[in-house]
Design a protein around this motif. Sequence first.
Motif, PDB file in Angstrom:
ATOM      1  N   ILE A  23     -18.609 -63.895   1.978  1.00 14.16           N
ATOM      2  CA  ILE A  23     -18.575 -65.364   1.948  1.00 14.16           C
ATOM      3  C   ILE A  23     -19.749 -65.960   1.172  1.00 14.16           C
ATOM      4  CG2 ILE A  23     -17.189 -65.597   4.027  1.00 14.16           C
ATOM      5  CD1 ILE A  23     -19.653 -66.209   5.595  1.00 14.16           C
ATOM      6  N   PRO A  40     -22.128 -73.150   9.901  1.00 13.17           N
ATOM      7  CA  PRO A  40     -21.721 -73.032   8.496  1.00 13.17           C
ATOM      8  C   PRO A  40     -21.206 -74.349   7.924  1.00 13.17           C
ATOM      9  CG  PRO A  40     -20.058 -72.056   9.928  1.00 13.17           C
ATOM     10  CD  PRO A  40     -21.220 -72.447  10.797  1.00 13.17           C
ATOM     11  N   HIS A  44     -17.966 -72.438   3.827  1.00 10.46           N
ATOM     12  CA  HIS A  44     -18.252 -71.124   4.399  1.00 10.46           C
ATOM     13  C   HIS A  44     -17.413 -70.869   5.647  1.00 10.46           C
ATOM     14  CE1 HIS A  44     -22.208 -71.665   2.158  1.00 10.46           C
ATOM     15  NE2 HIS A  44     -21.544 -70.715   1.539  1.00 10.46           N
TER      16      HIS A  44
END
Length: 63
Positions: A23, A40, A44
């Motif tokens: 990621i 995140p 993400h």
Amino acid sequence: MKSNIAELRKEKGLLQGYVAKKIGVSQQTLSDWEREEAYPKYVHAYKLAKILGVPMEKLYKEG
């Protein structure tokens, strides 16, 4: 919100380093998300949910 990220990652048998690389974040960043020390960004979270094979809503639970 409580993080389900570590649990979901372990259920899939994936290592933190592998998921983090996929990621585009550091392993430390992923660890921070799992320990709820950070959260995140949307992009993400989207990638993370895709890798873990769950809807984004499953990354966290109330409580």
